[in-house]
Write a protein that holds these residues in place. Structure first.
Motif, PDB file in Angstrom:
ATOM      1  N   GLY A  37       0.787  -1.229   0.000  1.00 48.89           N
ATOM      2  CA  GLY A  37       0.000   0.000   0.000  1.00 48.89           C
ATOM      3  C   GLY A  37       0.820   1.280   0.000  1.00 48.89           C
ATOM      4  N   GLY A  39       2.523   2.517  -2.437  1.00 47.54           N
ATOM      5  CA  GLY A  39       2.393   3.264  -3.691  1.00 47.54           C
ATOM      6  C   GLY A  39       3.233   2.757  -4.855  1.00 47.54           C
ATOM      7  N   LYS A  40       3.892   1.608  -4.679  1.00 45.90           N
ATOM      8  CA  LYS A  40       4.787   1.101  -5.739  1.00 45.90           C
ATOM      9  C   LYS A  40       3.980   0.690  -6.983  1.00 45.90           C
ATOM     10  CE  LYS A  40       6.267  -2.210  -3.054  1.00 45.90           C
ATOM     11  NZ  LYS A  40       5.244  -2.073  -1.983  1.00 45.90           N
ATOM     12  N   SER A  41       2.913  -0.079  -6.770  1.00 46.73           N
ATOM     13  CA  SER A  41       2.115  -0.543  -7.921  1.00 46.73           C
ATOM     14  C   SER A  41       1.461   0.638  -8.639  1.00 46.73           C
ATOM     15  CB  SER A  41       1.027  -1.512  -7.485  1.00 46.73           C
ATOM     16  OG  SER A  41       1.589  -2.627  -6.864  1.00 46.73           O
ATOM     17  N   THR A  42       1.040   1.624  -7.875  1.00 48.38           N
ATOM     18  CA  THR A  42       0.425   2.805  -8.497  1.00 48.38           C
ATOM     19  C   THR A  42       1.448   3.528  -9.380  1.00 48.38           C
ATOM     20  OG1 THR A  42      -1.082   3.038  -6.633  1.00 48.38           O
ATOM     21  CG2 THR A  42      -0.754   4.988  -7.994  1.00 48.38           C
TER      22      THR A  42
HETATM   23  P1  ATP Z   1       1.192  -3.583  -2.897  1.00 52.28           P
HETATM   24  O1  ATP Z   1       2.522  -4.194  -2.785  1.00 52.28           O
HETATM   25  O2  ATP Z   1       0.205  -4.082  -1.893  1.00 52.28           O
HETATM   26  O3  ATP Z   1       0.637  -3.524  -4.290  1.00 52.28           O
HETATM   27  P2  ATP Z   1       1.905  -0.866  -3.266  1.00 52.28           P
HETATM   28  O4  ATP Z   1       3.051  -0.204  -2.592  1.00 52.28           O
HETATM   29  O5  ATP Z   1       2.101  -1.303  -4.649  1.00 52.28           O
HETATM   30  O6  ATP Z   1       1.416  -2.076  -2.411  1.00 52.28           O
HETATM   31  P3  ATP Z   1      -0.399   0.520  -4.238  1.00 52.28           P
HETATM   32  O7  ATP Z   1      -1.062  -0.696  -4.753  1.00 52.28           O
HETATM   33  O8  ATP Z   1       0.199   1.451  -5.201  1.00 52.28           O
HETATM   34  O9  ATP Z   1       0.682   0.147  -3.160  1.00 52.28           O
HETATM   35  O10 ATP Z   1      -1.465   1.300  -3.337  1.00 52.28           O
HETATM   36  C1  ATP Z   1      -1.234   2.611  -2.825  1.00 52.28           C
HETATM   37  C2  ATP Z   1      -2.491   3.069  -2.104  1.00 52.28           C
HETATM   38  O11 ATP Z   1      -3.534   3.300  -3.071  1.00 52.28           O
HETATM   39  C3  ATP Z   1      -3.040   2.067  -1.113  1.00 52.28           C
HETATM   40  O12 ATP Z   1      -3.533   2.783  -0.001  1.00 52.28           O
HETATM   41  C4  ATP Z   1      -4.195   1.419  -1.860  1.00 52.28           C
HETATM   42  O13 ATP Z   1      -5.210   1.004  -0.971  1.00 52.28           O
HETATM   43  C5  ATP Z   1      -4.688   2.532  -2.755  1.00 52.28           C
HETATM   44  N1  ATP Z   1      -5.254   2.028  -4.018  1.00 52.28           N
HETATM   45  C6  ATP Z   1      -4.636   1.226  -4.909  1.00 52.28           C
HETATM   46  N2  ATP Z   1      -5.428   0.989  -5.974  1.00 52.28           N
HETATM   47  C7  ATP Z   1      -6.591   1.671  -5.755  1.00 52.28           C
HETATM   48  C8  ATP Z   1      -7.835   1.835  -6.485  1.00 52.28           C
HETATM   49  N3  ATP Z   1      -8.008   1.255  -7.676  1.00 52.28           N
HETATM   50  N4  ATP Z   1      -8.771   2.603  -5.907  1.00 52.28           N
HETATM   51  C9  ATP Z   1      -8.592   3.195  -4.703  1.00 52.28           C
HETATM   52  N5  ATP Z   1      -7.456   3.090  -3.967  1.00 52.28           N
HETATM   53  C10 ATP Z   1      -6.481   2.346  -4.486  1.00 52.28           C
END
Ligand code: ATP
Length: 235
Positions: A37, A39-42
């Motif tokens: 969560g 933000g890496k995947s985003t």
């Molecule tokens: P992970 O390893 O779990 O994927 P991450 O570091 O990649 O974690 P992200 O997936 O980028 O994190 O998520 C960043 C934030 O955005 C988190 O709080 C998540 O709940 C939120 N988030 C991700 N996708 C969405 C969406 N489609 N709608 C609303 N919030 C989202």
């Protein structure tokens, strides 16, 4: 090669990444660290064109790609190998690989050459080339996902958590192959929770916390940073 400048991405009113700056030079392996969560995947989705930036710029080879469609971004040389793999489970290994070469579909010779290369990197995929992708083990599916991404001949490969759910021995092999792919000329941006292994092959890294970059440095700097060690290496 890739530069994120003051990049912010929001889901509705929720800001998932806020004003991040990342620089990936040609030939590098760069790692994004951070818990679930963070933000890496985003960040990957924004680079791949799956989420539009709210603010800031995404530059690839000097050109702004922030508003481009995912298809055009693949054509410009950026391919994401997704977390969760997203293979076609009922199709065979070789059919999955051919799907990965969609952007080069008119060049049959290049496709043949790329498949041969993927089978050299992952001999197990050659052994299982007629098997359904869904019948492979987790590690083999991850190899197939990386192989499929390679079929598009990316200049920059985005790898989201390639080691997730894999046995330690397989993780080690996976990182060796990622390093080999990089040595053969593909620049790599890697998101990982396995900080030790990732920093072992990367030249530098960025640590994400709640959508911001809180620490950045060379792999050596991050491996000797107390806060990074505590949070991600467990020492
Ligand atoms: P992970 O390893 O779990 O994927 P991450 O570091 O990649 O974690 P992200 O997936 O980028 O994190 O998520 C960043 C934030 O955005 C988190 O709080 C998540 O709940 C939120 N988030 C991700 N996708 C969405 C969406 N489609 N709608 C609303 N919030 C989202």
């Amino acid at each position: 090669m890739l530069e994120l400048k003051g990049l912010s991405v929001a889901y509705g009113s929720f800001t998932a990444i806020e004003s991040i700056d990342v620089l990936v030079q040609k030939g590098e392996i760069v790692v994004l660290l951070g818990s679930n969560g963070a933000g890496k995947s985003t960040t990957f989705k924004a680079i791949s064109g799956l989420e539009k930036p709210r603010q800031g710029e995404i530059l690839f080879e000097g050109k702004s790609i922030g508003g481009r469609s995912p298809g055009r971004i693949v054509e410009s040389g950026i391919v994401q190998c997704a977390e969760g793999r997203k293979l076609f489970p009922k199709m065979s290994v070789s059919e999955n690989l051919i799907m990965g070469a969609y952007v080069h579909r008119k060049n049959k010779k290049a496709i043949k050459h790329s498949i041969k290369h993927v089978y050299e990197l992952f001999p197990i995929l050659y052994e299982k080339k007629e098997n359904a992708a869904g019948s492979l083990s987790g590690g083999q599916q991850q190899m197939l996902a990386i192989g499929r991404a390679l079929m598009a001949k990316p200049k920059l490969m985005l790898l989201d958590e390639p080691s997730i759910g894999l046995a330690p021995l397989i993780v080690e092999q996976m990182f060796e192959v990622i390093q080999q792919i990089n040595e053969e000329g593909t620049t790599i941006l890697l998101a990982e929770q396995n900080a030790n292994a990732a920093l072992g092959i990367a030249s530098k890294g960025y640590v994400f916390e709640s959508g911001s970059i809180v620490v950045q440095g060379t792999s050596e700097e991050l491996l000797s940073d107390d806060s990074v060690r505590k949070a991600y290496i467990g020492a």
